[in-house]
Motif scaffolding. Structure first.
Motif, short mmCIF file in Angstrom:
data_model
loop_
_atom_site.label_atom_id
_atom_site.label_comp_id
_atom_site.label_asym_id
_atom_site.label_seq_id
_atom_site.Cartn_x
_atom_site.Cartn_y
_atom_site.Cartn_z
N ASP A 70 0.83 -1.21 0.00
CA ASP A 70 0.00 0.00 0.00
C ASP A 70 0.87 1.26 0.00
OD1 ASP A 70 -2.31 -1.54 0.06
OD2 ASP A 70 -2.61 -1.31 2.22
N SER A 71 1.93 1.22 0.79
CA SER A 71 2.87 2.35 0.85
C SER A 71 3.54 2.59 -0.50
CB SER A 71 3.91 2.08 1.93
OG SER A 71 4.94 3.03 1.88
N TYR A 72 3.91 1.51 -1.16
CA TYR A 72 4.52 1.57 -2.50
C TYR A 72 3.60 2.30 -3.48
CZ TYR A 72 5.24 -0.40 -7.20
OH TYR A 72 5.37 -0.58 -8.55
N GLN A 73 2.31 2.02 -3.42
CA GLN A 73 1.35 2.60 -4.37
C GLN A 73 1.33 4.13 -4.34
OE1 GLN A 73 -0.26 1.13 -6.82
NE2 GLN A 73 0.49 -0.89 -6.23
N VAL A 74 1.60 4.72 -3.19
CA VAL A 74 1.56 6.17 -3.07
C VAL A 74 2.95 6.79 -2.92
CG1 VAL A 74 -0.79 6.23 -2.17
CG2 VAL A 74 1.13 6.03 -0.58
N ASP A 75 3.97 5.97 -3.03
CA ASP A 75 5.34 6.47 -2.93
C ASP A 75 5.62 7.42 -4.09
OD1 ASP A 75 8.37 6.39 -3.49
OD2 ASP A 75 8.22 5.36 -1.56
N PRO A 76 6.26 8.56 -3.85
CA PRO A 76 6.55 9.52 -4.92
C PRO A 76 7.35 8.91 -6.08
CG PRO A 76 6.98 10.52 -2.80
CD PRO A 76 6.67 9.08 -2.53
N ILE A 77 8.19 7.94 -5.80
CA ILE A 77 8.97 7.29 -6.86
C ILE A 77 8.04 6.51 -7.78
CG2 ILE A 77 10.77 5.59 -7.37
CD1 ILE A 77 12.02 6.35 -4.61
#
Length: 110
Positions: A77-84
Motif C-alpha cells: 500500500d505504501s509503495y502505491q503512493v510512494d513519490p517514486i
C-alpha cells in the motif's frame, strides 16, 4: 527442491507496450522499472519478458513483467503512493497500452 516463501505479498504487473516492436520504448520501460525498484518497501523484484515457451496455458502476449515482493500488504500500500512510483507512472504511462496486475498472498494453511 524449491523453497516455499511464506508470509509475503506478491505484486505481479504485466505491461503491453503501445509499440511492441519499439526497442527504445522497451528499454525506457525497463530503465523506469529499475529506477522504481529503489522504493524502500520493496523486498525483492524481477523484471522479465516472455520466455520462449509454448503451451496452451501460456500467455506470452505481454511485453514486460514486473514482480515485486513485499513483506506485507501495508508495505505494498505504501509503495502505491510512494513519490517514486507516482513519478514512474507519470513518466512512463505513454509507453504502454495495457497493464494487468495480479496480487497474491500466502495460501498455505497452518
Amino acid at each position: 527442491m524449491a523453497e516455499e516463501i511464506k508470509g509475503i505479498f506478491i505484486h505481479h504487473v504485466y505491461f503491453w507496450l503501445t509499440e511492441p516492436g519499439n526497442a527504445h520504448h522497451k528499454k525506457l520501460l525497463i530503465e523506469g522499472l529499475k529506477n522504481l525498484s529503489s522504493v524502500q518497501t520493496i523486498r525483492r523484484f524481477h523484471i522479465g519478458e516472455p520466455a520462449n515457451t509454448s503451451r496452451e496455458v501460456i500467455d506470452s502476449s505481454y511485453s514486460i513483467s514486473w514482480i515485486l515482493i513485499f513483506n506485507n500488504s501495508k508495505d505494498q500500500d505504501s509503495y502505491q503512493v510512494d513519490p517514486i512510483h507516482l513519478r514512474f507512472v507519470d513518466e512512463c504511462k505513454h509507453l504502454w497500452k495495457r497493464v494487468q496486475v495480479y496480487d497474491s498472498v500466502d495460501a498455505t494453511y497452518a
